[in-house]
Design an enzyme around this catalytic site. Sequence first.
Site, PDB file in Angstrom:
ATOM      1  N   HIS A   1       0.718  -1.182  -0.303  1.00 16.85           N
ATOM      2  CA  HIS A   1       0.136  -0.013  -0.392  1.00 16.85           C
ATOM      3  C   HIS A   1       0.927   1.235   0.175  1.00 16.85           C
ATOM      4  CE1 HIS A   1      -3.281   2.100   1.335  1.00 16.85           C
ATOM      5  NE2 HIS A   1      -2.839   2.951   1.267  1.00 16.85           N
ATOM      6  N   GLU A   2       1.808   1.096   0.840  1.00 16.38           N
ATOM      7  CA  GLU A   2       2.795   2.911   1.348  1.00 16.38           C
ATOM      8  C   GLU A   2       3.537   2.389   0.218  1.00 16.38           C
ATOM      9  OE1 GLU A   2       1.790   4.820   3.261  1.00 16.38           O
ATOM     10  OE2 GLU A   2       0.664   3.229   4.773  1.00 16.38           O
TER      11      GLU A   2
HETATM   12 ZN    ZN Z   1      -3.012   5.025   1.879  1.00 20.49          ZN
END
Ligand code: ZN
Length: 503
Positions: A269-270
């Site tokens: 995600h990051e």
């Molecule tokens: Zn996010």
Amino acid sequence: MFDHPALLQLTRSVVRIGRLRSTLGLLGWDQETMMPPAGTPSRAAAIGDLTEVVHRMATAPELGDQLAAAEAVCRTGEDLDAKALCREVRRDYDRACKVPPELAEEIARTASEAQSKWAAARAQDDFESFRPYLEKLLVLKRREAEAIGSGWATGGTPSAYDVMLDEYEPGFTAVHVQGLVDQVKPWLVELVAHYAPISARTPALAGPFDVERQRKFGLEVIRRMGFDFERGRLDLSTHPFCSGISPRDVRLTARYDNSTIESLFTLVHEAGHGLYEQGLDWNWEGTPLAAAVSLGIHESQSRMWENIVARGRPFWTFFLPQLQAEFPHLQGLGLGALLRAVNRVQPSLIRVEADEVTYNLHVMLRFELERQLVAGEVAVADLPGIWKERMRADLGLVPPTDREGVLQDIHWSFGAFGYFPTYFLGNLFAAQIYAAAQRELPGLEDGIAAGELTPLREWLRAGIHVHGARYSADELCQRVTGARLDPGVFRSYLEGKLRTVLG
Ligand code: ZN
């Protein structure tokens, strides 16, 4: 870069402010990763002083004059970059200047106080001790929205909530978001009712997952995604985040827990956010032309990689053998079983731990509540009770404490009303953008199944990242997908995946 002196002048001023803002970002990154605990007071003071300097520069009358001169040049020319620069700088400048300095100062002070009261209230499960601060903050933020909303550029008088939302998702209104929520929520609730019992019979992946091996595996994944370590790094922090200091310096953080591999999805995600930041055009560093267009689009990038790619069959076709090499106790695990385990649908109390499906219900609840709070239709004092009622109605669960209910998120404690919907919009954008990638990149998923993730990155870079805030989120969506945001695409994606994975 521009030839005209007025445009050059404006760009130079904007870049100078941009550099100081990125320095603030770096101070914040350091605070979360490297700074010794005793450094807190000096850091807070440094951040406070620098924030004040930046605010003064961003509201300076000279900047207003430079902007007006640049706008005059734009009116006669056809330079799209210049027009976009002026439009975005005007937006920020007006937002900053319309708020009386005393009000801005009072909001900053109240927000900082409310945030520490919130942390204490959450630790002690004591909503009452936080209530007066939230009430005060709400009054101040409403006043701020009224100041900004007067003489609104798009015509008409926006609601206070529209102004707040516009800060994070320019161009969207509460009515538009509510319309999307109304379209999506009913089938989402049905989907949860159908798949939760099936998921309940699927066990999660059993650990232990050695933290060093998780780190190694995660690094391999984000390298293959195309995250560039010449222009980025990965460190540890309590709450994972991505900080784009500049397109040539993007910092990711992770947190590992040896009982689960969920941290892998958080890292992906990051890294999805990080690819966006690295994909911005560094020639325009410090200007809106090298800045993300909106939080919803930013979130579409992270969620696409996290949920659509990294919880999908092609991804695990390639990575399952590698996961098993790191964690030999998974040797007997088949692809189908793994996909079922990482795509479980299970109502839970905490938003940040929620699965891909129920997550949206958590966010919708917050959006609808904050909208009513801002409109004065719900009183702060009634929040804990209403929260519990809605959790029961939407997710079939009642939080036993406020700590696991209304006190769980930090956002409201620093006055970030209007932020939550960007998570939901991000999911909608992600599905639609990925569907377009599938149409335009034949063999995309065969490639992913062979470990080739960079063609998707390249496509996203060319269609989205490199443009910065040149186009609005709506325009960008139309350019990249050929249509305006359509929640039906999200529905087909999610239903299709759950049908194939969970049956
Ligand atoms: Zn996010």
